[in-house]
Motif scaffolding. Structure first.
Motif, PDB file in Angstrom:
ATOM      1  N   ARG A 192       0.932  -1.175   0.046  1.00 29.72           N
ATOM      2  CA  ARG A 192       0.130  -0.061  -0.136  1.00 29.72           C
ATOM      3  C   ARG A 192       0.891   1.214   0.111  1.00 29.72           C
ATOM      4  O   ARG A 192       1.940   1.142   0.436  1.00 29.72           O
ATOM      5  CB  ARG A 192      -0.903   0.042   1.219  1.00 29.72           C
ATOM      6  N   LYS A 193       0.407   2.448  -0.596  1.00 30.19           N
ATOM      7  CA  LYS A 193       0.825   3.579  -0.312  1.00 30.19           C
ATOM      8  C   LYS A 193       1.192   3.940   1.102  1.00 30.19           C
ATOM      9  O   LYS A 193       0.404   3.650   2.269  1.00 30.19           O
ATOM     10  CB  LYS A 193       0.061   4.835  -0.778  1.00 30.19           C
ATOM     11  N   VAL A 194       2.379   4.475   1.432  1.00 28.42           N
ATOM     12  CA  VAL A 194       2.817   4.900   2.566  1.00 28.42           C
ATOM     13  C   VAL A 194       3.652   6.202   2.664  1.00 28.42           C
ATOM     14  O   VAL A 194       4.226   6.566   1.950  1.00 28.42           O
ATOM     15  CB  VAL A 194       3.729   3.794   3.285  1.00 28.42           C
ATOM     16  N   ALA A 195       3.535   6.875   3.828  1.00 25.26           N
ATOM     17  CA  ALA A 195       4.257   8.170   4.160  1.00 25.26           C
ATOM     18  C   ALA A 195       4.835   7.959   5.399  1.00 25.26           C
ATOM     19  O   ALA A 195       4.144   7.634   6.384  1.00 25.26           O
ATOM     20  CB  ALA A 195       3.451   9.372   3.999  1.00 25.26           C
TER      21      ALA A 195
ATOM     22  N   VAL B 188       9.397  13.907   5.071  1.00 26.93           N
ATOM     23  CA  VAL B 188       8.251  13.008   4.808  1.00 26.93           C
ATOM     24  C   VAL B 188       8.918  12.214   3.605  1.00 26.93           C
ATOM     25  O   VAL B 188       8.961  12.875   2.370  1.00 26.93           O
ATOM     26  CB  VAL B 188       6.940  13.901   4.341  1.00 26.93           C
ATOM     27  N   THR B 189       9.026  11.011   3.701  1.00 29.23           N
ATOM     28  CA  THR B 189       9.167  10.049   2.712  1.00 29.23           C
ATOM     29  C   THR B 189       7.895   9.116   2.272  1.00 29.23           C
ATOM     30  O   THR B 189       7.399   8.453   3.014  1.00 29.23           O
ATOM     31  CB  THR B 189      10.377   8.869   3.223  1.00 29.23           C
ATOM     32  N   ARG B 190       7.693   9.389   1.160  1.00 34.46           N
ATOM     33  CA  ARG B 190       6.605   8.657   0.439  1.00 34.46           C
ATOM     34  C   ARG B 190       6.931   7.814  -0.489  1.00 34.46           C
ATOM     35  O   ARG B 190       7.646   7.944  -1.118  1.00 34.46           O
ATOM     36  CB  ARG B 190       5.455   9.691  -0.376  1.00 34.46           C
ATOM     37  N   GLY B 191       6.307   6.586  -0.529  1.00 33.78           N
ATOM     38  CA  GLY B 191       6.402   5.457  -1.287  1.00 33.78           C
ATOM     39  C   GLY B 191       5.433   4.431  -0.938  1.00 33.78           C
ATOM     40  O   GLY B 191       4.264   4.563  -0.838  1.00 33.78           O
ATOM     41  N   VAL B 192       5.773   3.307  -1.236  1.00 36.13           N
ATOM     42  CA  VAL B 192       5.013   1.698  -1.003  1.00 36.13           C
ATOM     43  C   VAL B 192       5.752   0.930  -0.030  1.00 36.13           C
ATOM     44  O   VAL B 192       6.686   0.856  -0.246  1.00 36.13           O
ATOM     45  CB  VAL B 192       4.653   1.289  -2.475  1.00 36.13           C
TER      46      VAL B 192
ATOM     47  N   GLU C 163      -2.180   3.734   3.513  1.00 32.89           N
ATOM     48  CA  GLU C 163      -3.310   3.883   2.670  1.00 32.89           C
ATOM     49  C   GLU C 163      -4.166   2.871   3.084  1.00 32.89           C
ATOM     50  O   GLU C 163      -3.984   1.642   3.525  1.00 32.89           O
ATOM     51  CB  GLU C 163      -2.818   3.701   1.268  1.00 32.89           C
ATOM     52  N   GLY C 164      -5.539   3.203   3.234  1.00 31.68           N
ATOM     53  CA  GLY C 164      -6.428   2.105   3.594  1.00 31.68           C
ATOM     54  C   GLY C 164      -6.855   1.220   2.268  1.00 31.68           C
ATOM     55  O   GLY C 164      -6.383   1.340   1.293  1.00 31.68           O
TER      56      GLY C 164
ATOM     57  N   ARG D  88      -3.484  -4.289  -5.910  1.00 31.51           N
ATOM     58  CA  ARG D  88      -3.995  -5.328  -5.375  1.00 31.51           C
ATOM     59  C   ARG D  88      -3.417  -5.766  -3.684  1.00 31.51           C
ATOM     60  O   ARG D  88      -3.799  -6.546  -3.012  1.00 31.51           O
ATOM     61  CB  ARG D  88      -3.681  -6.734  -6.159  1.00 31.51           C
ATOM     62  N   HIS D  89      -2.498  -4.858  -3.393  1.00 34.85           N
ATOM     63  CA  HIS D  89      -1.777  -4.818  -1.820  1.00 34.85           C
ATOM     64  C   HIS D  89      -1.279  -6.048  -1.835  1.00 34.85           C
ATOM     65  O   HIS D  89      -1.292  -6.641  -0.557  1.00 34.85           O
ATOM     66  CB  HIS D  89      -2.734  -4.472  -1.012  1.00 34.85           C
ATOM     67  N   VAL D  90      -0.533  -6.586  -2.619  1.00 35.96           N
ATOM     68  CA  VAL D  90       0.145  -7.794  -2.552  1.00 35.96           C
ATOM     69  C   VAL D  90       1.710  -7.775  -3.088  1.00 35.96           C
ATOM     70  O   VAL D  90       1.953  -6.531  -3.660  1.00 35.96           O
ATOM     71  CB  VAL D  90      -0.340  -8.887  -3.501  1.00 35.96           C
ATOM     72  N   ALA D  91       2.667  -8.623  -2.704  1.00 39.51           N
ATOM     73  CA  ALA D  91       4.051  -8.455  -2.949  1.00 39.51           C
ATOM     74  C   ALA D  91       4.125  -8.602  -4.642  1.00 39.51           C
ATOM     75  O   ALA D  91       3.302  -9.386  -5.310  1.00 39.51           O
ATOM     76  CB  ALA D  91       4.815  -9.613  -2.039  1.00 39.51           C
ATOM     77  N   LYS D  92       5.174  -7.911  -4.957  1.00 45.35           N
ATOM     78  CA  LYS D  92       5.544  -7.823  -6.338  1.00 45.35           C
ATOM     79  C   LYS D  92       6.084  -9.291  -6.841  1.00 45.35           C
ATOM     80  O   LYS D  92       5.676  -9.745  -8.104  1.00 45.35           O
ATOM     81  CB  LYS D  92       6.626  -6.788  -6.794  1.00 45.35           C
ATOM     82  N   SER D  93       6.511  -9.938  -5.956  1.00 43.15           N
ATOM     83  CA  SER D  93       7.108 -11.372  -6.333  1.00 43.15           C
ATOM     84  C   SER D  93       5.754 -11.933  -6.778  1.00 43.15           C
ATOM     85  O   SER D  93       5.868 -12.769  -7.621  1.00 43.15           O
ATOM     86  CB  SER D  93       7.768 -11.968  -5.267  1.00 43.15           C
TER      87      SER D  93
END
Length: 274
Positions: A177-180, A192-196, A214-215, A251-256
């Motif tokens: 998910r998106k995160v800050a 403020v570091t934004r990413g995933v 992110e929800g 989909r909020h899953v790992a890229k793998s």
């Protein structure tokens, strides 16, 4: 009267005029750390007596504070930073004054969770402030479980020695998910570091942190199969690497996990059978 007084989370100039008036006028200040509070009081020339009121003596100190309040004394409660009771001591005393019908009020001001929510750039319409994660992993899992599928933004506090561990745990539980990550808010080195979640975020491990996540989002693309989802981005002109990353975020899953599906697409394009 009992006053629950919010104090600055970093920059000492962010104290309200009302808070200063209250701290000057009360008979006693119950402080999470009297040495820390002394820095604020000295800056503004406040001479009010302080006593320690922290998580280790919260229950034992309540009776004495209640006696003072019942005798007509006014008391202010402050934490090291922000609003008392928000991941800080105060609830035990509030429960007691409600039971004894002693009036209390809040002198509003700084709250690290709210500052970070705004700085994050994520949805502010609905949010849940979850504070610090428990120490033990089993307790962490149980703590986060009820909130994993909520559509609201999630806010966590993190100490410098826990930040990497907390981010990894949140990735494992919540997905990509998106995160800050907000650090040293209101101070000179505020960042403020934004990413995933799951990405290698460039974070300076100094100071105090607030993690804003992110929800759960309702994305119609998630109704597609993973292969169809990937092809949607490929057809939009994305390279496979970027398409995989976007599908993982959606989909909020790992890229793998998505990468495995991308191999199926590559193999089919080159006529390779699995």
């Amino acid at each position: 009267m009992l006053y629950i007084v919010a104090t600055p989370i970093g920059n000492l100039d962010e104290i309200t005029l009302r808070a200063l008036d209250v701290l000057k006028s009360v008979h006693l200040i119950a402080a999470e750390d009297t040495r820390h509070t002394a820095i604020l009081l000295n800056k503004y020339g406040i001479k009010t007596r302080t006593v320690a009121y922290h998580k280790f003596n919260e229950k034992s100190a309540v009776d004495g504070l209640i006696e003072l309040l019942q005798s007509g004394k006014d008391i202010a409660v402050v934490s090291d930073a922000g609003t008392p009771t928000v991941s800080d001591p105060g609830h035990v005393l509030i429960d007691a004054v409600i039971e004894k019908n002693i009036p209390f009020t809040v002198v509003s001001g700084a709250c690290a969770g709210i500052d970070a929510l705004v700085l994050s750039g994520l949805d502010t319409r609905a949010f849940t402030l979850l504070g610090f994660l428990p120490e033990k992993n089993i307790d962490r899992v149980r703590y986060v479980e009820p909130y994993k599928n909520l559509p609201c933004t999630l806010i966590f506090y993190s100490a410098v020695h826990d930040i990497k561990k907390d981010l990894q745990f949140l990735y494992e539980q919540l997905g990509a998910r998106k995160v800050a990550v907000c650090r040293e808010m209101t101070k000179l080195y505020e960042t403020v570091t934004r990413g995933v979640l799951g990405d290698d975020l460039d974070i300076t491990e100094k100071g105090e942190f607030v993690i804003v996540v992110e929800g759960v989002t309702s994305n119609p693309l998630c109704n597609l199969t993973v292969e169809q989802h990937i092809r949607h981005y490929l057809d939009s002109g994305e390279q496979m690497k970027d398409a995989v990353k976007k599908v993982a975020q959606d989909r909020h899953v790992a890229k793998s996990e998505i990468y495995k599906a991308s191999l199926t697409i590559k193999n089919s394009e080159f006529g390779i059978k699995n």
